[in-house]
Design a protein around this motif. Structure first.
Motif, PDB file in Angstrom:
ATOM      1  N   ALA A 185       0.854  -1.190   0.000  1.00 61.54           N
ATOM      2  CA  ALA A 185       0.000   0.000   0.000  1.00 61.54           C
ATOM      3  C   ALA A 185       0.888   1.237   0.000  1.00 61.54           C
ATOM      4  O   ALA A 185       2.100   1.163   0.191  1.00 61.54           O
ATOM      5  N   VAL A 186       0.263   2.370  -0.231  1.00 60.87           N
ATOM      6  CA  VAL A 186       0.993   3.640  -0.253  1.00 60.87           C
ATOM      7  C   VAL A 186       0.276   4.627   0.665  1.00 60.87           C
ATOM      8  O   VAL A 186      -0.956   4.611   0.778  1.00 60.87           O
ATOM      9  N   ASP A 187       1.061   5.445   1.341  1.00 62.18           N
ATOM     10  CA  ASP A 187       0.522   6.479   2.216  1.00 62.18           C
ATOM     11  C   ASP A 187       0.096   7.656   1.339  1.00 62.18           C
ATOM     12  O   ASP A 187       0.903   8.534   1.009  1.00 62.18           O
ATOM     13  N   THR A 188      -1.180   7.661   0.931  1.00 63.84           N
ATOM     14  CA  THR A 188      -1.637   8.633  -0.066  1.00 63.84           C
ATOM     15  C   THR A 188      -1.470  10.096   0.349  1.00 63.84           C
ATOM     16  O   THR A 188      -1.253  10.946  -0.527  1.00 63.84           O
ATOM     17  N   PRO A 189      -1.552  10.471   1.643  1.00 62.03           N
ATOM     18  CA  PRO A 189      -1.287  11.875   1.975  1.00 62.03           C
ATOM     19  C   PRO A 189       0.127  12.322   1.616  1.00 62.03           C
ATOM     20  O   PRO A 189       0.376  13.522   1.433  1.00 62.03           O
ATOM     21  N   MET A 190       1.059  11.375   1.489  1.00 67.03           N
ATOM     22  CA  MET A 190       2.429  11.730   1.108  1.00 67.03           C
ATOM     23  C   MET A 190       2.585  11.859  -0.405  1.00 67.03           C
ATOM     24  O   MET A 190       3.566  12.431  -0.879  1.00 67.03           O
ATOM     25  N   PHE A 191       1.631  11.287  -1.164  1.00 66.85           N
ATOM     26  CA  PHE A 191       1.738  11.283  -2.617  1.00 66.85           C
ATOM     27  C   PHE A 191       0.454  11.833  -3.218  1.00 66.85           C
ATOM     28  O   PHE A 191      -0.432  11.088  -3.621  1.00 66.85           O
ATOM     29  N   THR A 192       0.365  13.149  -3.256  1.00 69.39           N
ATOM     30  CA  THR A 192      -0.816  13.825  -3.773  1.00 69.39           C
ATOM     31  C   THR A 192      -0.474  14.502  -5.104  1.00 69.39           C
ATOM     32  O   THR A 192       0.670  14.903  -5.334  1.00 69.39           O
ATOM     33  N   PRO A 193      -1.451  14.631  -5.996  1.00 69.60           N
ATOM     34  CA  PRO A 193      -1.205  15.332  -7.267  1.00 69.60           C
ATOM     35  C   PRO A 193      -0.833  16.785  -7.013  1.00 69.60           C
ATOM     36  O   PRO A 193      -1.124  17.337  -5.946  1.00 69.60           O
ATOM     37  N   PRO A 194      -0.214  17.441  -7.996  1.00 69.62           N
ATOM     38  CA  PRO A 194       0.131  18.861  -7.832  1.00 69.62           C
ATOM     39  C   PRO A 194      -1.126  19.712  -7.717  1.00 69.62           C
ATOM     40  O   PRO A 194      -2.212  19.320  -8.168  1.00 69.62           O
ATOM     41  N   ALA A 195      -0.971  20.869  -7.114  1.00 70.47           N
ATOM     42  CA  ALA A 195      -2.107  21.781  -6.949  1.00 70.47           C
ATOM     43  C   ALA A 195      -2.665  22.185  -8.309  1.00 70.47           C
ATOM     44  O   ALA A 195      -1.940  22.268  -9.299  1.00 70.47           O
ATOM     45  N   VAL A 196      -3.971  22.460  -8.342  1.00 74.30           N
ATOM     46  CA  VAL A 196      -4.640  22.810  -9.595  1.00 74.30           C
ATOM     47  C   VAL A 196      -4.076  24.101 -10.174  1.00 74.30           C
ATOM     48  O   VAL A 196      -3.976  24.267 -11.398  1.00 74.30           O
ATOM     49  N   ASP A 197      -3.666  25.018  -9.285  1.00 70.71           N
ATOM     50  CA  ASP A 197      -3.153  26.300  -9.772  1.00 70.71           C
ATOM     51  C   ASP A 197      -1.682  26.215 -10.202  1.00 70.71           C
ATOM     52  O   ASP A 197      -1.063  27.231 -10.527  1.00 70.71           O
ATOM     53  N   CYS A 198      -1.114  24.995 -10.194  1.00 69.64           N
ATOM     54  CA  CYS A 198       0.269  24.800 -10.668  1.00 69.64           C
ATOM     55  C   CYS A 198       0.276  23.753 -11.780  1.00 69.64           C
ATOM     56  O   CYS A 198       0.745  22.624 -11.588  1.00 69.64           O
ATOM     57  N   PRO A 199      -0.322  24.086 -12.949  1.00 66.44           N
ATOM     58  CA  PRO A 199      -0.417  23.092 -14.023  1.00 66.44           C
ATOM     59  C   PRO A 199       0.935  22.709 -14.577  1.00 66.44           C
ATOM     60  O   PRO A 199       1.874  23.508 -14.595  1.00 66.44           O
ATOM     61  N   ARG A 200       1.031  21.479 -15.063  1.00 66.87           N
ATOM     62  CA  ARG A 200       2.254  21.046 -15.723  1.00 66.87           C
ATOM     63  C   ARG A 200       2.306  21.620 -17.128  1.00 66.87           C
ATOM     64  O   ARG A 200       1.291  21.886 -17.740  1.00 66.87           O
ATOM     65  N   ARG A 201       3.510  21.787 -17.620  1.00 68.30           N
ATOM     66  CA  ARG A 201       3.690  22.326 -18.972  1.00 68.30           C
ATOM     67  C   ARG A 201       3.135  21.340 -19.987  1.00 68.30           C
ATOM     68  O   ARG A 201       3.442  20.154 -19.968  1.00 68.30           O
ATOM     69  N   LEU A 202       2.299  21.840 -20.899  1.00 70.01           N
ATOM     70  CA  LEU A 202       1.639  20.976 -21.873  1.00 70.01           C
ATOM     71  C   LEU A 202       2.424  20.861 -23.171  1.00 70.01           C
ATOM     72  O   LEU A 202       2.144  19.996 -23.985  1.00 70.01           O
ATOM     73  N   GLU A 203       3.392  21.757 -23.390  1.00 67.96           N
ATOM     74  CA  GLU A 203       4.120  21.716 -24.660  1.00 67.96           C
ATOM     75  C   GLU A 203       5.150  20.590 -24.696  1.00 67.96           C
ATOM     76  O   GLU A 203       5.718  20.300 -25.736  1.00 67.96           O
ATOM     77  N   GLU A 204       5.411  19.956 -23.546  1.00 65.77           N
ATOM     78  CA  GLU A 204       6.322  18.821 -23.519  1.00 65.77           C
ATOM     79  C   GLU A 204       5.757  17.705 -22.649  1.00 65.77           C
ATOM     80  O   GLU A 204       4.927  17.943 -21.775  1.00 65.77           O
ATOM     81  N   ILE A 205       6.201  16.490 -22.927  1.00 71.55           N
ATOM     82  CA  ILE A 205       5.801  15.322 -22.139  1.00 71.55           C
ATOM     83  C   ILE A 205       7.013  14.862 -21.352  1.00 71.55           C
ATOM     84  O   ILE A 205       8.074  14.594 -21.924  1.00 71.55           O
TER      85      ILE A 205
END
Length: 334
Positions: A185-205
């Motif tokens: 199992a994984v401790d999900t509070p330690m591994f959360t997606p980035p904040a919505v107001d900090c989007p990842r760059r879409l021009e590169e993968i």
């Protein structure tokens, strides 16, 4: 003595693999110990010394760790002595008033010797197998014989996937009803997606790889795949975290194909910093040649990444969020 007191155990975790070494087994032992401590049990860890780290140390939550002054022989394993560990293990068992001994990893000689001595002294012992092993090569044949000897009188055994259970039962000769499957199992509070107001760059993968850079983790496949992907897709970049004997091959590949600006090598990544690396990417790539479960896939999925993996061992049991590459050497396919 109250009923609650009688239900509390004093547990000794034993393995050659523990902090400051990094890996899935090390994290598993640490977090399992913390959870047991939170439930009111007393937990003690015994492992071999790491460099200058020898003697007794304390970790978060009062976790007591015995770094036995026994030096690793090969691949962080201590030299097998059969009876060399008996005096100090007996002292730990009696001093800490242990009720259950829990050994981890079939390749750990420290674990095997401790389980054997604990059963000789009448303690209940549990063994958790974290990896898959073969049946044909000399190393596997030798290890399977050791496993049969050590686990002949084990109280219970735990595997991290149904594939791992089948493998362990065949190798050790244990009755299947003595072996239980408890997925990682994984401790999900330690591994959360980035904040919505900090989007990842879409021009590169960005493709993230975090693992020990050794043969079993499929580093040779990465050496073949990365240049092909970079040649076919100019907007793809790789982040590789981890260290090991095969790191040199990755660095040679990066130099040969002039990919210094597209393949970032981070070296060893402490577990507390894994999330900060994962959220920089869009895809997590696992290229293992053999894997009982692969907890790294869970951590990546918890951070919101798509996961791509070789279809090996217990990886298909991890979940439906993973895309599988059945022929990873030929390309990067779903």
């Amino acid at each position: 003595m109250s009923t609650d007191d009688r239900r509390k155990h004093r547990i000794l975790m034993v393995s050659d693999f523990f902090y400051p070494n990094f890996g899935g087994v090390e994290n598993h032992i640490y977090y399992l110990s913390q959870c047991l401590i939170n439930l009111g049990h007393k937990v003690v860890v015994a492992t071999h010394a790491y460099g200058n780290r020898s003697g007794v140390r304390y970790m978060t939550g009062g976790l007591k760790v015995y770094y036995v002054p026994w030096r690793p022989f090969v691949m962080q394993n201590t030299f097998p002595t059969i009876y060399g560990l008996l005096p100090i293990i007996r002292t730990i068992l009696i001093r800490e008033r242990i009720t259950v001994v829990h050994g981890h990893q079939a390749f750990s000689t420290f674990c095997h010797e401790t389980l054997m001595h604990a059963r000789t002294m009448g303690y209940k012992v549990v063994f958790t197998d974290h990896s898959l092993y073969g049946f044909a090569d000399a190393g596997s044949i030798h290890m399977n014989k050791v496993l049969q000897f050590t686990l002949a009188d084990v109280t219970q055994a735990i595997c991290v996937s149904h594939t791992s259970k089948e493998n362990t039962v065949l190798r050790s000769g244990l009755p299947p009803d003595k072996v239980f499957v408890i997925p990682n199992a994984v401790d999900t509070p330690m591994f959360t997606p980035p904040a919505v107001d900090c989007p990842r760059r879409l021009e590169e993968i960005v493709i993230v790889v975090i693992s020990r850079l050794v043969y079993r983790k499929g580093v040779d496949l990465l050496v073949e795949v990365i240049p092909q992907v970079c040649r076919l897709h100019s907007n793809v970049r790789f982040i590789v975290g981890g260290d090991g004997a095969k790191r040199v091959r990755l660095e040679e590949m990066r130099e040969k194909h002039s990919l210094q600006d597209r393949v970032e090598m981070l070296g060893a990544v402490p577990h507390a910093q894994v999330r900060s690396v994962l959220i920089r990417g869009h895809i997590f790539l696992n290229s293992s040649l053999t894997e009982a479960f692969c907890i790294a896939i869970l951590e990546a999925a918890s951070c919101g990444l798509l996961t791509v993996s070789t279809r090996v061992g217990g990886v298909p049991e991890v979940g439906s969020t993973t895309y599988f590459a059945s022929m990873p050497v030929r390309g990067f396919a779903r």
